[in-house]
Design a protein around this motif. Structure first.
Motif, short mmCIF file in Angstrom:
data_model
loop_
_atom_site.label_atom_id
_atom_site.label_comp_id
_atom_site.label_asym_id
_atom_site.label_seq_id
_atom_site.Cartn_x
_atom_site.Cartn_y
_atom_site.Cartn_z
N MET A 1 8.94 1.20 -18.67
CA MET A 1 9.26 0.88 -20.07
C MET A 1 10.16 -0.35 -20.14
N LEU A 2 11.16 -0.42 -19.28
CA LEU A 2 12.07 -1.57 -19.29
C LEU A 2 11.36 -2.87 -18.95
N GLN A 3 10.35 -2.77 -18.12
CA GLN A 3 9.60 -3.96 -17.71
C GLN A 3 8.40 -4.23 -18.61
N ASN A 4 8.36 -3.52 -19.74
CA ASN A 4 7.27 -3.68 -20.72
C ASN A 4 5.89 -3.46 -20.11
N GLU A 5 5.81 -2.53 -19.17
CA GLU A 5 4.52 -2.15 -18.59
C GLU A 5 4.03 -0.91 -19.34
N HIS A 6 3.59 -1.16 -20.55
CA HIS A 6 3.25 -0.11 -21.50
C HIS A 6 2.22 0.89 -20.94
N ASP A 7 1.12 0.37 -20.42
CA ASP A 7 0.06 1.26 -19.91
C ASP A 7 0.54 2.10 -18.74
N LYS A 8 1.29 1.49 -17.85
CA LYS A 8 1.83 2.23 -16.69
C LYS A 8 2.79 3.31 -17.16
N ALA A 9 3.65 2.98 -18.11
CA ALA A 9 4.60 3.97 -18.63
C ALA A 9 3.87 5.13 -19.31
N LEU A 10 2.84 4.83 -20.09
CA LEU A 10 2.06 5.90 -20.73
C LEU A 10 1.39 6.79 -19.68
N ASP A 11 0.84 6.18 -18.64
CA ASP A 11 0.20 6.95 -17.57
C ASP A 11 1.22 7.86 -16.88
N LEU A 12 2.38 7.32 -16.57
CA LEU A 12 3.43 8.14 -15.94
C LEU A 12 3.88 9.25 -16.89
N GLY A 13 3.99 8.94 -18.17
CA GLY A 13 4.37 9.95 -19.15
C GLY A 13 3.39 11.10 -19.18
N GLN A 14 2.10 10.78 -19.12
CA GLN A 14 1.07 11.83 -19.10
C GLN A 14 1.18 12.69 -17.84
N GLN A 15 1.55 12.07 -16.73
CA GLN A 15 1.71 12.82 -15.49
C GLN A 15 2.94 13.74 -15.54
N ILE A 16 3.97 13.31 -16.24
CA ILE A 16 5.21 14.09 -16.32
C ILE A 16 5.08 15.26 -17.30
N LEU A 17 4.33 15.08 -18.37
CA LEU A 17 4.26 16.07 -19.45
C LEU A 17 4.07 17.52 -19.00
N PRO A 18 3.15 17.82 -18.09
CA PRO A 18 2.96 19.22 -17.71
C PRO A 18 4.17 19.84 -17.00
N ASP A 19 5.06 18.99 -16.49
CA ASP A 19 6.19 19.49 -15.71
C ASP A 19 7.54 19.15 -16.32
N THR A 20 7.59 18.94 -17.63
CA THR A 20 8.87 18.56 -18.25
C THR A 20 9.93 19.65 -18.12
N ALA A 21 9.52 20.88 -17.94
CA ALA A 21 10.49 21.97 -17.77
C ALA A 21 11.33 21.78 -16.51
N LYS A 22 10.87 20.96 -15.59
CA LYS A 22 11.62 20.71 -14.36
C LYS A 22 12.69 19.63 -14.55
N LEU A 23 12.71 18.98 -15.70
CA LEU A 23 13.75 18.02 -16.02
C LEU A 23 14.87 18.76 -16.75
N ASN A 24 16.12 18.35 -16.52
CA ASN A 24 17.18 19.01 -17.29
C ASN A 24 17.00 18.66 -18.76
N SER A 25 17.60 19.45 -19.64
CA SER A 25 17.32 19.34 -21.07
C SER A 25 17.66 17.96 -21.64
N LYS A 26 18.72 17.33 -21.17
CA LYS A 26 19.08 16.02 -21.70
C LYS A 26 18.11 14.94 -21.23
N VAL A 27 17.68 15.03 -19.99
CA VAL A 27 16.70 14.08 -19.46
C VAL A 27 15.36 14.29 -20.16
N ARG A 28 15.00 15.55 -20.38
CA ARG A 28 13.75 15.86 -21.07
C ARG A 28 13.75 15.26 -22.47
N LEU A 29 14.88 15.37 -23.16
CA LEU A 29 15.00 14.83 -24.50
C LEU A 29 14.83 13.30 -24.48
#
Length: 188
Positions: free
Chosen positions: A37-65
């Motif tokens: 996101m910081l490097q404006n790699e929009h497509d890469k960030a979206l792809d990583l976001g999709q990979q993270i979504l099923p496992d967001t419960a493994k992130l602490n609540s503040k990081v998840r937010l």
């Protein structure tokens, strides 16, 4: 028969464990997501976001937010308003004083009705519904970060939906709403 059943269950269990990401792996992807996101790699960030979504419960609540907020922004920038609204709502629900999410929600709710010339606006049930969804969010944003354009939009929406009572009490509400404002999400 029992041995075969146990063997099959063991194979399935092993396969599931090998597919599931550990908390460290999810957090590593989250840091990669932020970097993209910081490097404006929009497509890469979206792809990583999709990979993270099923496992967001493994992130602490503040990081998840913070993750949901970043994902919402990516969807907003990608003109995927429905998905952006979903994740901004998660952020606003969990952190009601974070006015940045409220500003985004307010403008997303009225995206297709704002910016039109006055003679093209049709004040119907759909318009009123969108305005009523947007107004509380726009008010929170205005209270925390006053902006003439946002204030004018709020007033216009109230006038268009003929809600003089709430328009008249706007200064009082803004004064109350500005007491607790957060502009940066804490991830620690």
């Amino acid at each position: 028969m029992l041995k075969k059943t146990l063997l099959i269950l063991l194979v399935i269990f092993t396969a599931k464990i090998s597919q599931a990401q550990t908390a460290d792996e999810v957090y590593d992807k989250y840091t990669d997501f932020n970097l993209a996101m910081l490097q404006n790699e929009h497509d890469k960030a979206l792809d990583l976001g999709q990979q993270i979504l099923p496992d967001t419960a493994k992130l602490n609540s503040k990081v998840r937010l913070s993750f949901y907020n970043g994902l919402a922004k990516l969807y907003e920038d990608d003109s995927q308003s429905v998905k952006a609204i979903e994740y901004y709502n998660r952020v606003a629900s969990a952190q009601p004083d974070y006015y940045v999410a409220h500003r985004a929600l307010g403008y997303l709710y009225i995206k297709d009705i704002s910016g039109k010339p006055a003679n093209e606006i049709v004040i119907d049930a759909a318009y009123i519904n969108k305005a009523k969804k947007a107004l509380p969010h726009l008010e929170k944003a205005q209270a925390c970060d006053p902006d003439d354009d946002t204030l004018n939009l709020i007033k216009t929406l109230y006038r268009n939906i003929k809600d003089d009572k709430d328009l008249g009490s706007l200064p009082e509400r803004l004064n109350q709403l500005k007491k607790n404002c957060i502009d940066i999400l804490d991830t620690q």
